[in-house]
Design a protein around this motif. Structure first.
Motif, PDB file in Angstrom:
ATOM      1  N   ARG A  93       0.831  -1.213   0.000  1.00 44.23           N
ATOM      2  CA  ARG A  93       0.000   0.000   0.000  1.00 44.23           C
ATOM      3  C   ARG A  93       0.864   1.260   0.000  1.00 44.23           C
ATOM      4  O   ARG A  93       0.548   2.233  -0.707  1.00 44.23           O
ATOM      5  N   ALA A  94       1.933   1.248   0.789  1.00 47.75           N
ATOM      6  CA  ALA A  94       2.811   2.421   0.812  1.00 47.75           C
ATOM      7  C   ALA A  94       3.477   2.631  -0.542  1.00 47.75           C
ATOM      8  O   ALA A  94       3.603   3.777  -1.030  1.00 47.75           O
ATOM      9  N   PHE A  95       3.920   1.545  -1.179  1.00 43.82           N
ATOM     10  CA  PHE A  95       4.558   1.668  -2.487  1.00 43.82           C
ATOM     11  C   PHE A  95       3.569   2.201  -3.521  1.00 43.82           C
ATOM     12  O   PHE A  95       3.922   3.055  -4.349  1.00 43.82           O
ATOM     13  N   LEU A  96       2.325   1.722  -3.474  1.00 38.40           N
ATOM     14  CA  LEU A  96       1.323   2.195  -4.415  1.00 38.40           C
ATOM     15  C   LEU A  96       1.056   3.685  -4.231  1.00 38.40           C
ATOM     16  O   LEU A  96       0.982   4.459  -5.206  1.00 38.40           O
ATOM     17  N   VAL A  97       0.925   4.128  -2.957  1.00 34.93           N
ATOM     18  CA  VAL A  97       0.686   5.551  -2.690  1.00 34.93           C
ATOM     19  C   VAL A  97       1.868   6.390  -3.174  1.00 34.93           C
ATOM     20  O   VAL A  97       1.683   7.459  -3.800  1.00 34.93           O
ATOM     21  N   ALA A  98       3.103   5.916  -2.898  1.00 35.01           N
ATOM     22  CA  ALA A  98       4.280   6.678  -3.310  1.00 35.01           C
ATOM     23  C   ALA A  98       4.354   6.799  -4.829  1.00 35.01           C
ATOM     24  O   ALA A  98       4.686   7.870  -5.369  1.00 35.01           O
ATOM     25  N   VAL A  99       4.044   5.736  -5.536  1.00 32.42           N
ATOM     26  CA  VAL A  99       4.088   5.781  -6.999  1.00 32.42           C
ATOM     27  C   VAL A  99       3.039   6.738  -7.542  1.00 32.42           C
ATOM     28  O   VAL A  99       3.307   7.530  -8.471  1.00 32.42           O
ATOM     29  N   VAL A 100       1.848   6.688  -6.977  1.00 33.75           N
ATOM     30  CA  VAL A 100       0.783   7.582  -7.451  1.00 33.75           C
ATOM     31  C   VAL A 100       1.155   9.041  -7.195  1.00 33.75           C
ATOM     32  O   VAL A 100       1.008   9.916  -8.078  1.00 33.75           O
ATOM     33  N   VAL A 101       1.665   9.341  -5.991  1.00 36.33           N
ATOM     34  CA  VAL A 101       2.056  10.725  -5.672  1.00 36.33           C
ATOM     35  C   VAL A 101       3.194  11.180  -6.574  1.00 36.33           C
ATOM     36  O   VAL A 101       3.201  12.327  -7.076  1.00 36.33           O
ATOM     37  N   ALA A 102       4.186  10.294  -6.796  1.00 40.18           N
ATOM     38  CA  ALA A 102       5.304  10.657  -7.665  1.00 40.18           C
ATOM     39  C   ALA A 102       4.828  10.916  -9.090  1.00 40.18           C
ATOM     40  O   ALA A 102       5.292  11.859  -9.749  1.00 40.18           O
ATOM     41  N   ALA A 103       3.905  10.133  -9.582  1.00 34.93           N
ATOM     42  CA  ALA A 103       3.422  10.317 -10.950  1.00 34.93           C
ATOM     43  C   ALA A 103       2.664  11.624 -11.097  1.00 34.93           C
ATOM     44  O   ALA A 103       2.890  12.396 -12.056  1.00 34.93           O
ATOM     45  N   VAL A 104       1.787  11.917 -10.141  1.00 34.59           N
ATOM     46  CA  VAL A 104       0.975  13.140 -10.240  1.00 34.59           C
ATOM     47  C   VAL A 104       1.844  14.385 -10.083  1.00 34.59           C
ATOM     48  O   VAL A 104       1.790  15.335 -10.904  1.00 34.59           O
ATOM     49  N   SER A 105       2.662  14.404  -9.002  1.00 33.47           N
ATOM     50  CA  SER A 105       3.499  15.582  -8.774  1.00 33.47           C
ATOM     51  C   SER A 105       4.546  15.734  -9.875  1.00 33.47           C
ATOM     52  O   SER A 105       4.872  16.855 -10.301  1.00 33.47           O
ATOM     53  N   GLY A 106       5.109  14.612 -10.354  1.00 35.66           N
ATOM     54  CA  GLY A 106       6.081  14.690 -11.441  1.00 35.66           C
ATOM     55  C   GLY A 106       5.455  15.241 -12.708  1.00 35.66           C
ATOM     56  O   GLY A 106       6.100  16.022 -13.435  1.00 35.66           O
ATOM     57  N   PHE A 107       4.229  14.861 -12.992  1.00 33.81           N
ATOM     58  CA  PHE A 107       3.554  15.402 -14.178  1.00 33.81           C
ATOM     59  C   PHE A 107       3.370  16.908 -14.058  1.00 33.81           C
ATOM     60  O   PHE A 107       3.593  17.661 -15.030  1.00 33.81           O
ATOM     61  N   LEU A 108       2.981  17.360 -12.850  1.00 32.27           N
ATOM     62  CA  LEU A 108       2.781  18.806 -12.660  1.00 32.27           C
ATOM     63  C   LEU A 108       4.092  19.560 -12.804  1.00 32.27           C
ATOM     64  O   LEU A 108       4.146  20.640 -13.430  1.00 32.27           O
ATOM     65  N   LEU A 109       5.183  19.018 -12.206  1.00 31.20           N
ATOM     66  CA  LEU A 109       6.480  19.688 -12.320  1.00 31.20           C
ATOM     67  C   LEU A 109       6.966  19.721 -13.767  1.00 31.20           C
ATOM     68  O   LEU A 109       7.492  20.747 -14.250  1.00 31.20           O
ATOM     69  N   TYR A 110       6.835  18.605 -14.457  1.00 36.87           N
ATOM     70  CA  TYR A 110       7.272  18.567 -15.852  1.00 36.87           C
ATOM     71  C   TYR A 110       6.473  19.542 -16.701  1.00 36.87           C
ATOM     72  O   TYR A 110       7.016  20.186 -17.620  1.00 36.87           O
ATOM     73  N   ASP A 111       5.215  19.683 -16.408  1.00 38.45           N
ATOM     74  CA  ASP A 111       4.379  20.622 -17.162  1.00 38.45           C
ATOM     75  C   ASP A 111       4.803  22.066 -16.905  1.00 38.45           C
ATOM     76  O   ASP A 111       4.668  22.935 -17.782  1.00 38.45           O
ATOM     77  N   GLN A 112       5.344  22.303 -15.665  1.00 35.96           N
ATOM     78  CA  GLN A 112       5.742  23.671 -15.328  1.00 35.96           C
ATOM     79  C   GLN A 112       7.127  24.035 -15.882  1.00 35.96           C
ATOM     80  O   GLN A 112       7.341  25.143 -16.339  1.00 35.96           O
ATOM     81  N   GLY A 113       8.093  23.095 -15.814  1.00 34.90           N
ATOM     82  CA  GLY A 113       9.449  23.481 -16.210  1.00 34.90           C
ATOM     83  C   GLY A 113      10.262  22.386 -16.848  1.00 34.90           C
ATOM     84  O   GLY A 113      11.498  22.518 -16.923  1.00 34.90           O
ATOM     85  N   GLY A 114       9.660  21.291 -17.242  1.00 41.06           N
ATOM     86  CA  GLY A 114      10.382  20.232 -17.927  1.00 41.06           C
ATOM     87  C   GLY A 114      11.266  19.440 -16.987  1.00 41.06           C
ATOM     88  O   GLY A 114      11.038  19.351 -15.769  1.00 41.06           O
ATOM     89  N   VAL A 115      12.342  18.862 -17.563  1.00 40.51           N
ATOM     90  CA  VAL A 115      13.235  18.001 -16.785  1.00 40.51           C
ATOM     91  C   VAL A 115      13.936  18.793 -15.688  1.00 40.51           C
ATOM     92  O   VAL A 115      14.194  18.280 -14.595  1.00 40.51           O
ATOM     93  N   GLU A 116      14.265  20.079 -15.960  1.00 34.68           N
ATOM     94  CA  GLU A 116      14.949  20.886 -14.945  1.00 34.68           C
ATOM     95  C   GLU A 116      14.102  21.009 -13.692  1.00 34.68           C
ATOM     96  O   GLU A 116      14.617  20.962 -12.564  1.00 34.68           O
ATOM     97  N   ALA A 117      12.808  21.135 -13.836  1.00 31.04           N
ATOM     98  CA  ALA A 117      11.922  21.244 -12.667  1.00 31.04           C
ATOM     99  C   ALA A 117      11.872  19.930 -11.898  1.00 31.04           C
ATOM    100  O   ALA A 117      11.784  19.927 -10.662  1.00 31.04           O
ATOM    101  N   LEU A 118      11.962  18.810 -12.615  1.00 25.02           N
ATOM    102  CA  LEU A 118      11.954  17.517 -11.932  1.00 25.02           C
ATOM    103  C   LEU A 118      13.223  17.311 -11.112  1.00 25.02           C
ATOM    104  O   LEU A 118      13.191  16.731 -10.021  1.00 25.02           O
ATOM    105  N   LEU A 119      14.369  17.752 -11.616  1.00 28.94           N
ATOM    106  CA  LEU A 119      15.638  17.546 -10.930  1.00 28.94           C
ATOM    107  C   LEU A 119      15.967  18.617  -9.916  1.00 28.94           C
ATOM    108  O   LEU A 119      16.893  18.444  -9.109  1.00 28.94           O
ATOM    109  N   ALA A 120      15.249  19.705  -9.918  1.00 32.22           N
ATOM    110  CA  ALA A 120      15.565  20.838  -9.047  1.00 32.22           C
ATOM    111  C   ALA A 120      15.568  20.488  -7.565  1.00 32.22           C
ATOM    112  O   ALA A 120      16.434  20.975  -6.815  1.00 32.22           O
ATOM    113  N   PRO A 121      14.645  19.667  -7.068  1.00 31.54           N
ATOM    114  CA  PRO A 121      14.648  19.411  -5.611  1.00 31.54           C
ATOM    115  C   PRO A 121      15.813  18.543  -5.150  1.00 31.54           C
ATOM    116  O   PRO A 121      16.048  18.439  -3.933  1.00 31.54           O
ATOM    117  N   PHE A 122      16.546  17.907  -6.011  1.00 30.75           N
ATOM    118  CA  PHE A 122      17.543  16.911  -5.611  1.00 30.75           C
ATOM    119  C   PHE A 122      18.949  17.497  -5.628  1.00 30.75           C
ATOM    120  O   PHE A 122      19.312  18.261  -6.533  1.00 30.75           O
TER     121      PHE A 122
END
Length: 414
Positions: A168-197
Motif C-alpha cells: 500500500r505504501a509503495f502504491l501511494v508513493a508511486v501515485v504521488v510521484a506520478a501526479v506531482s512529477g507530471f505537474l512539475l514537468y508541465d511547469q518546467g520540464g526536466v529541470e523542474a523535476l531535478l531541481a529538488p535533488f
C-alpha cells in the motif's frame, strides 16, 4: 460367584516402564533435534556440491570444502536426517492407543474424574473417545502447547501484515510521484523535476537522494518525498530478498514448524465429532486411527451420537479400540448391554466407579434390591473396579491409579 473387588490403589506400580518413558522422550527429542540440524547441513552441503559440479571455471580446491569431503558429509547428513526425524519422532510419541470410554450420560462425577485423568496422566499414551449428549467437555492439547502455537501464529502474521503495508505504501508513493512529477514537468520540464535533488552530494546507506533546497509543501516537495519513499521501499525489498535467500538454508526447519502448526490445527478441529449415520462413524474411526500416529492430538475426543445408531457406534468403536474403560457407577439397561457386548470381544476392559455407588452396587448384588445392579455385579464378579471420589485429592489419586490400571492388559472375558 465371587463379588466385585473395589480397589482404591492399583497393585502393580510398573516402576521400570515409568522410569524408562522419560528417558525415551529425552532421547527421542535429542534425536529429532539432530535430524533437524542435519537437514540444514544437508541443504548447505548440497549447495557446495552444486557449486563444484556446475562452477567449472573455478578450482574445486577453492571451495569451502573439497568435493570428496563435501560428498561424504552430505551423505552422512542425509542419513542422520532420515534416522533422526523418523525414529526420534517415534520415541517422543511412544505407542499411542485408543480407549473407548463408556459412561452414563449426564454423569457429572464420572466426567470430572476421567476428564481430569485425561488432562493429568492419560494423555501421554492413551487417547480417549467418549459418546456424549453434548455435556462432556473435550480435552484438546495442553495449555502450554496451545499457547506456544498461538504465539507462533501471531508471529507468522507479522510478515504478512508488513507485506500488506509495503504494497500500500509503495502504491501511494508511486501515485504521488506520478501526479506531482507530471505537474512539475508541465511547469518546467526536466529541470523542474531535478531541481529538488542534490545531485552533487554523496549518498550513504540507505541510498536516498538529499534535498538541494528547503522543501516546500507543493508539487516539488511531494515529488521529492515520494521518490525518497520509493527508494527506501525498493532497498527494503532487496534486503528482504537477501534475508529470504539466507533463510533458504533453514527451509527444513520452516517446513517442520509448519507441519507442527498444521498438526495443532488438526487437533483443534477434531476435538469434537458428530455422528448421525454410518458414514460419520467411518470418519470418526479414521480420525482415531490418525490420532495414534500423531504427536499432537486431542487427549479426549467427544463423539456426539444420534440415539438410533448408539449401539452400532459402540460396537464399531469397541472393535477398533485398543482398550475399553467403563464407568459402572449408575446401573442401567444400557450399562448391562455394554458389559454383555464387551464380554464377547478380545479387548482389554477396565472398570471404574464412584465409591459410594460401587458400595451400593455390591450390596445390591447380595440383597437383590436392584435387578440391574445385581446383573452388573454378576457380570463383574471377581473383577477389580477402581473407585474414585469427587474431592480434589481423590481426583488426583484416581488420575495416577487409572494410568497404572490402563497399563495392565486385562481382557473382558477374564
Amino acid at each position: 460367584m465371587p463379588p466385585i473387588v473395589i480397589v482404591d490403589v492399583h497393585p502393580h506400580r510398573h516402576v521400570v516402564p515409568r522410569a524408562l518413558r522419560p528417558v525415551a522422550v529425552v532421547a527421542g527429542g535429542l534425536l529429532y533435534a539432530a535430524g533437524l540440524v542435519a537437514t540444514v547441513a544437508f541443504v548447505a552441503l548440497g549447495f557446495v556440491l552444486a557449486a563444484w559440479q556446475f562452477g567449472s571455471e573455478r578450482d574445486p580446491e577453492q571451495l569451502p570444502l573439497g568435493p570428496g569431503r563435501a560428498l561424504g558429509l552430505w551423505l552422512a547428513a542425509g542419513a542422520v536426517m532420515v534416522l533422526g526425524l523418523r525414529y526420534g519422532r517415534r520415541l517422543v510419541r511412544g505407542r499411542r492407543a485408543t480407549v473407548l470410554y463408556l459412561r452414563r450420560f449426564r454423569d457429572d462425577a464420572s466426567m470430572a474424574a476421567v476428564t481430569g485423568a485425561a488432562r493429568r496422566s492419560l494423555g501421554g499414551r492413551w487417547r480417549l473417545v467418549s459418546l456424549d449428549d453434548a455435556r462432556l467437555v473435550p480435552v484438546g492439547l495442553s495449555t502450554a502447547t496451545s499457547g506456544l502455537f498461538s504465539a507462533g501464529r501471531f508471529a507468522a502474521r507479522v510478515p504478512r501484515a508488513l507485506a500488506v503495508v509495503w504494497r500500500r505504501a509503495f502504491l501511494v508513493a508511486v501515485v504521488v510521484a506520478a501526479v506531482s512529477g507530471f505537474l512539475l514537468y508541465d511547469q518546467g520540464g526536466v529541470e523542474a523535476l531535478l531541481a529538488p535533488f542534490d545531485l552533487d552530494g554523496t549518498m550513504t546507506f540507505p541510498l536516498v537522494p538529499r534535498p538541494a533546497v528547503e522543501l516546500t509543501w507543493d508539487a516539488s516537495g511531494a515529488f521529492f518525498v515520494s521518490v525518497v519513499a520509493i527508494a527506501l521501499l525498493g532497498q527494503a525489498t532487496i534486503v528482504a530478498m537477501v534475508v529470504m535467500f539466507g533463510v533458504l538454508v533453514l527451509m527444513p526447519l520452516v517446513v517442520a514448524v509448519s507441519s507442527w502448526s498444521q498438526a495443532e490445527t488438526w487437533a483443534r478441529a477434531n476435538v469434537r465429532l458428530r455422528a448421525t449415520g454410518s458414514s460419520d462413524v467411518d470418519r470418526a474411526l479414521a480420525v482415531l486411527r490418525q490420532m495414534e500416529k500423531k504427536i499432537l492430538a486431542p487427549r479426549l475426543v467427544v463423539l456426539t451420537v444420534a440415539t438410533p445408531i448408539w449401539q452400532e457406534t459402540v460396537r464399531r468403536l469397541a472393535a477398533a479400540a485398543d482398550a475399553c474403560l467403563v464407568d459402572v457407577s449408575e446401573p442401567s439397561a444400557n450399562v448391562v448391554w455394554e458389559l454383555e457386548h464387551l464380554r464377547g470381544l478380545d479387548v482389554p476392559c477396565h472398570f471404574v466407579g464412584e465409591r459410594p455407588d460401587l458400595e451400593r452396587l455390591a450390596r445390591a448384588a447380595v440383597d437383590g434390591s436392584d435387578p440391574a445392579a445385581a446383573h452388573i455385579a454378576d457380570l463383574l464378579a471377581g473383577r477389580e473396579v477402581l473407585a474414585y471420589t469427587t474431592d480434589r485429592r481423590g481426583l488426583g489419586r484416581f488420575a495416577g491409579e487409572l494410568r497404572l490400571t490402563m497399563d495392565c492388559p486385562v481382557r473382558a472375558t477374564a
